[in-house]
Enzyme design. Structure first.
Site, PDB file in Angstrom:
ATOM      1  N   GLY A  10       0.785  -1.228   0.000  1.00 17.45           N
ATOM      2  CA  GLY A  10       0.000   0.000   0.000  1.00 17.45           C
ATOM      3  C   GLY A  10       0.815   1.274   0.000  1.00 17.45           C
ATOM      4  N   GLY A  57       6.211  -4.863  -0.257  1.00 14.45           N
ATOM      5  CA  GLY A  57       6.813  -4.639   1.044  1.00 14.45           C
ATOM      6  C   GLY A  57       6.295  -5.575   2.110  1.00 14.45           C
ATOM      7  N   GLU A  80       6.048  -7.084  -9.190  1.00  9.02           N
ATOM      8  CA  GLU A  80       6.666  -5.783  -9.477  1.00  9.02           C
ATOM      9  C   GLU A  80       6.990  -5.554 -10.947  1.00  9.02           C
ATOM     10  OE1 GLU A  80       7.210  -6.601  -5.142  1.00  9.02           O
ATOM     11  OE2 GLU A  80       7.450  -7.767  -6.984  1.00  9.02           O
ATOM     12  N   ASP A  88      11.931  -6.559  -5.167  1.00  7.61           N
ATOM     13  CA  ASP A  88      12.939  -6.138  -4.188  1.00  7.61           C
ATOM     14  C   ASP A  88      12.612  -6.718  -2.808  1.00  7.61           C
ATOM     15  OD1 ASP A  88      10.699  -4.477  -3.771  1.00  7.61           O
ATOM     16  OD2 ASP A  88      11.940  -2.786  -3.129  1.00  7.61           O
TER      17      ASP A  88
END
Length: 291
Positions: A10, A57, A80, A88
């Site tokens: 988010g 994340g 991604e 990542d």
């Protein structure tokens, strides 16, 4: 959002807006990557109870810990490359260590998997019914013994991906060169029962060509690096990604103008300059990540 999302990236809109305003959030990524590395080094049990979507994340704050618990509501993905970015938060480390090149498949397609595949692949360490989470939390707090508590309530769900598909993934996504990987998928797509290969190829060809090239090299390199080295590698990449075009274009198409087609630069995998990809991995003199 209980039962729907555990942690699903988010923060990405804030990063987009900061970059567009010329305030590149380099410090944000430095702190995030230090946290990911610290979780991987943490000596105490670190339990993530994943009940819903986990992406971006969210993967970084949960899948480097000792106990990764997924419920039937959980969906894992690192999508991604579809927004002009790269997997990542330690994707170099995680995806490169999954057997049968399944991690390369996940990284290049951004495909979603559920808890059966996640447990089989080693991404998850336990599978637990969502209805048992409240009792599990109580016992974890009372005893501080995660393995004992989890063994009372865990089960082994069936794998969602069949043997034939896993064999095709292992064969197709283990290539040393991206072009060979794509050629192999095209060959399998032309064969009888080639639907899976055709779908995987079509998905990759829709992703950012730059991101696909970066992710392919990143995951291959990650297999030879420890977690700290992977985070330094990814910090080099993100410093270049934030100055590029595709990340902002991918967010625009996906989140700002939902459902519109991104205009990648370059637009085709065949047009990617190898020297441009090499530059993403170059050292940052005096600015490499300090862990």
């Amino acid at each position: 959002a209980e039962g729907k999302a555990f942690s699903a990236g988010g923060d990405i809109l804030d990063i987009y807006e900061a970059g567009r305003a010329g305030k590149l959030p380099i410090d944000f990524f430095a702190d995030e990557y230090r946290l990911n590395a610290a979780i991987a080094r943490f000596k105490k049990p670190y339990v993530a109870l994943i009940d819903g979507i986990v992406m971006g994340g969210g993967v970084g704050v949960s899948f480097h810990g000792s106990h990764r618990v997924m419920t039937e509501n959980a969906i894992f993905a690192m999508p991604e490359v579809g927004i002009g970015f790269f997997p990542d938060v330690g994707g170099s480390f995680l995806l490169s260590r999954i057997k049968g090149s399944f991690g390369m498949y996940l990284g290049l397609t951004g495909s979603r998997i559920r808890y059966g595949d996640a447990l089989w692949s080693g991404l998850a360490t336990y599978a637990v019914a969502a209805s048992k989470l409240d009792g599990l939390v109580e016992e974890l707090c009372a005893t501080g013994r995660p393995d004992a508590a989890l063994k009372k309530v865990c089960h082994v769900p069936p794998r969602e991906t069949d043997d034939a598909t896993l064999h095709l993934i292992a064969q197709s996504f283990s290539r040393e060169k991206l072009q060979d990987l794509l050629t192999g998928l095209r060959r399998h797509a032309a064969e009888p029962a080639g639907e899976f290969a055709a779908a995987a190829l079509a998905t990759i060809e829709k992703r950012s060509p730059t991101s696909v090239n970066v992710a392919f090299r990143q995951i291959n390199m990650g297999a030879m690096l420890d977690m700290d080295e992977c985070m330094r590698l990814e910090f080099r990449i993100v410093n270049r990604m934030l100055f590029g075009h595709d990340f902002y274009e991918g967010i625009r198409a996906t989140i700002i103008d939902k459902g519109s087609k991104p205009e990648w630069r370059p637009a085709r995998l065949d047009d990617v300059d190898p020297a441009a990809i090499e530059a993403y991995f170059a050292p940052l003199p005096g600015r490499d990540l300090v862990l």
